[in-house]
Design a protein around this motif. Structure first.
Motif, mmCIF file in Angstrom:
data_model
loop_
_atom_site.group_PDB
_atom_site.id
_atom_site.type_symbol
_atom_site.label_atom_id
_atom_site.label_comp_id
_atom_site.label_asym_id
_atom_site.label_seq_id
_atom_site.Cartn_x
_atom_site.Cartn_y
_atom_site.Cartn_z
ATOM 1 N N GLU A 162 0.900 -1.160 0.043
ATOM 2 C CA GLU A 162 -0.242 -0.178 -0.052
ATOM 3 C C GLU A 162 1.619 1.103 0.265
ATOM 4 O O GLU A 162 -0.222 2.113 -0.810
ATOM 5 C CB GLU A 162 -1.222 0.470 1.227
ATOM 6 N N ASP A 163 2.013 1.553 0.679
ATOM 7 C CA ASP A 163 3.152 2.312 0.481
ATOM 8 C C ASP A 163 4.224 1.108 0.633
ATOM 9 O O ASP A 163 4.217 0.307 1.243
ATOM 10 C CB ASP A 163 2.999 3.211 1.819
ATOM 11 N N LYS A 164 5.441 1.740 1.417
ATOM 12 C CA LYS A 164 6.631 1.480 1.293
ATOM 13 C C LYS A 164 6.736 0.979 3.259
ATOM 14 O O LYS A 164 6.982 -0.592 3.282
ATOM 15 C CB LYS A 164 7.562 2.427 1.597
ATOM 16 N N ASN A 165 5.585 1.234 3.816
ATOM 17 C CA ASN A 165 5.623 0.683 5.079
ATOM 18 C C ASN A 165 4.453 -0.346 5.243
ATOM 19 O O ASN A 165 4.090 -1.305 6.366
ATOM 20 C CB ASN A 165 5.780 1.467 6.214
ATOM 21 N N LEU A 166 3.637 -0.611 4.502
ATOM 22 C CA LEU A 166 2.053 -1.279 4.999
ATOM 23 C C LEU A 166 2.132 -2.189 3.150
ATOM 24 O O LEU A 166 1.766 -1.687 2.206
ATOM 25 C CB LEU A 166 0.530 -0.656 4.614
ATOM 26 N N TRP A 167 1.848 -3.614 3.932
ATOM 27 C CA TRP A 167 1.880 -4.435 3.027
ATOM 28 C C TRP A 167 0.369 -5.443 3.254
ATOM 29 O O TRP A 167 0.425 -5.427 4.357
ATOM 30 C CB TRP A 167 2.985 -5.542 3.726
ATOM 31 N N SER A 168 0.034 -5.898 2.891
ATOM 32 C CA SER A 168 -1.220 -6.938 2.343
ATOM 33 C C SER A 168 -0.918 -7.941 1.570
ATOM 34 O O SER A 168 -0.358 -8.128 0.441
ATOM 35 C CB SER A 168 -2.691 -6.251 1.806
ATOM 36 N N VAL A 169 -1.186 -9.520 2.499
ATOM 37 C CA VAL A 169 -1.292 -10.499 2.191
ATOM 38 C C VAL A 169 -1.791 -11.050 1.367
ATOM 39 O O VAL A 169 -3.581 -10.591 1.684
ATOM 40 C CB VAL A 169 -1.056 -11.383 3.052
ATOM 41 N N ILE A 170 -2.372 -11.130 0.199
ATOM 42 C CA ILE A 170 -3.853 -11.688 -0.935
ATOM 43 C C ILE A 170 -3.329 -13.440 -1.336
ATOM 44 O O ILE A 170 -2.463 -13.337 -1.953
ATOM 45 C CB ILE A 170 -3.910 -10.062 -1.923
ATOM 46 N N LEU A 171 -4.647 -14.372 -0.956
ATOM 47 C CA LEU A 171 -4.468 -15.077 -1.209
ATOM 48 C C LEU A 171 -5.133 -15.503 -2.487
ATOM 49 O O LEU A 171 -6.840 -15.339 -2.583
ATOM 50 C CB LEU A 171 -5.206 -16.390 -0.618
ATOM 51 N N HIS A 172 -5.061 -15.978 -3.490
ATOM 52 C CA HIS A 172 -5.911 -16.438 -4.841
ATOM 53 C C HIS A 172 -6.165 -17.331 -4.941
ATOM 54 O O HIS A 172 -4.857 -18.256 -5.177
ATOM 55 C CB HIS A 172 -4.969 -15.683 -6.372
ATOM 56 N N HIS A 173 -6.991 -17.944 -4.756
ATOM 57 C CA HIS A 173 -7.410 -19.408 -4.676
ATOM 58 C C HIS A 173 -7.348 -19.750 -6.100
ATOM 59 O O HIS A 173 -7.913 -18.911 -6.953
ATOM 60 C CB HIS A 173 -8.526 -19.661 -3.908
ATOM 61 N N ALA A 174 -7.136 -20.519 -6.694
ATOM 62 C CA ALA A 174 -7.586 -21.532 -8.293
ATOM 63 C C ALA A 174 -9.300 -21.160 -9.112
ATOM 64 O O ALA A 174 -9.382 -21.567 -9.905
ATOM 65 C CB ALA A 174 -7.112 -22.996 -8.488
ATOM 66 N N ASP A 175 -9.984 -21.698 -7.947
ATOM 67 C CA ASP A 175 -11.179 -21.861 -8.084
ATOM 68 C C ASP A 175 -11.648 -19.732 -8.359
ATOM 69 O O ASP A 175 -12.945 -19.503 -8.232
ATOM 70 C CB ASP A 175 -12.140 -21.908 -7.522
ATOM 71 N N GLY A 176 -10.783 -19.106 -8.104
ATOM 72 C CA GLY A 176 -11.567 -17.722 -8.645
ATOM 73 C C GLY A 176 -11.758 -16.624 -6.901
ATOM 74 O O GLY A 176 -11.862 -15.503 -7.196
ATOM 75 N N ARG A 177 -11.652 -17.661 -6.336
ATOM 76 C CA ARG A 177 -12.011 -16.585 -5.151
ATOM 77 C C ARG A 177 -10.961 -15.917 -3.857
ATOM 78 O O ARG A 177 -9.352 -16.320 -4.430
ATOM 79 C CB ARG A 177 -12.116 -18.068 -3.394
ATOM 80 N N THR A 178 -10.731 -14.941 -4.020
ATOM 81 C CA THR A 178 -9.634 -13.926 -3.699
ATOM 82 C C THR A 178 -9.677 -13.807 -1.971
ATOM 83 O O THR A 178 -10.898 -13.771 -2.147
ATOM 84 C CB THR A 178 -9.670 -12.349 -4.180
ATOM 85 N N THR A 179 -8.905 -13.879 -1.014
ATOM 86 C CA THR A 179 -8.792 -13.306 0.002
ATOM 87 C C THR A 179 -7.785 -12.532 0.888
ATOM 88 O O THR A 179 -6.345 -12.733 0.433
ATOM 89 C CB THR A 179 -8.951 -14.469 1.196
ATOM 90 N N ALA A 180 -8.316 -11.295 1.350
ATOM 91 C CA ALA A 180 -7.120 -10.352 1.238
ATOM 92 C C ALA A 180 -7.105 -10.065 2.767
ATOM 93 O O ALA A 180 -7.916 -10.118 3.530
ATOM 94 C CB ALA A 180 -7.610 -9.105 0.920
ATOM 95 N N LEU A 181 -6.213 -10.012 3.297
ATOM 96 C CA LEU A 181 -5.427 -10.173 4.722
ATOM 97 C C LEU A 181 -5.216 -9.104 5.053
ATOM 98 O O LEU A 181 -4.919 -7.656 4.322
ATOM 99 C CB LEU A 181 -5.036 -10.989 4.957
ATOM 100 N N PRO A 182 -5.387 -8.274 5.648
ATOM 101 C CA PRO A 182 -5.357 -6.486 6.450
ATOM 102 C C PRO A 182 -4.088 -6.093 6.568
ATOM 103 O O PRO A 182 -3.079 -7.247 5.796
ATOM 104 C CB PRO A 182 -5.380 -6.466 8.664
ATOM 105 N N CYS A 183 -3.994 -5.051 5.992
ATOM 106 C CA CYS A 183 -2.762 -4.545 5.334
ATOM 107 C C CYS A 183 -1.782 -3.977 6.687
ATOM 108 O O CYS A 183 -2.723 -2.985 7.651
ATOM 109 C CB CYS A 183 -3.694 -3.302 4.685
ATOM 110 N N VAL A 184 -0.515 -4.305 7.386
ATOM 111 C CA VAL A 184 -0.366 -3.585 8.284
ATOM 112 C C VAL A 184 1.454 -4.393 8.067
ATOM 113 O O VAL A 184 1.783 -4.141 6.585
ATOM 114 C CB VAL A 184 -0.534 -5.581 8.945
#
Length: 107
Positions: free
Chosen positions: A13-35
């Motif tokens: 999101e910027d140089k200090n904040l990152w989010s983990v995004i889990l993209h599943h093969a079936d198209g579902r996406t889960t975004a974990l909080p940006c920290v």
């Protein structure tokens, strides 16, 4: 991104904040909080795997598949596989990234 490929992505999101995004093969996406990376590291180090480990230990100690014998019945093997494949779901809430990776490995 519904291309049939699973991906674990990091989004800055910027140089200090990152989010983990889990993209599943079936198209579902889960975004974990940006920290911050430090917060990700602290959160990962605080995950309590004890209930998961207890269930694995219980399966190893109590399932007939692990009894000493010359032959293992197909029913015992299939039952063991079914029970073992259910265990990773215990991680889905406490460790979504670990669950995602394990889900890919077991697939």
């Amino acid at each position: 991104m519904a291309d049939g490929i699973s991906r674990l992505l990091l989004k800055a999101e910027d140089k200090n904040l990152w989010s983990v995004i889990l993209h599943h093969a079936d198209g579902r996406t889960t975004a974990l909080p940006c920290v911050t990376p430090a917060e990700h590291l602290i959160a990962a180090s605080e995950i309590d795997y004890r209930p998961y480990r207890r269930e694995i230990q219980k399966l190893r100690e109590q399932h007939p598949f692990f009894e000493s014998c010359f032959e293992v019945s197909l029913d015992d093997f299939e039952d063991f596989v079914a029970e073992a494949l259910l265990l990773p779901s215990m991680l889905q809430e406490v460790d979504p990234v670990g669950y995602f990776v394990l889900e890919q490995l077991l697939d």
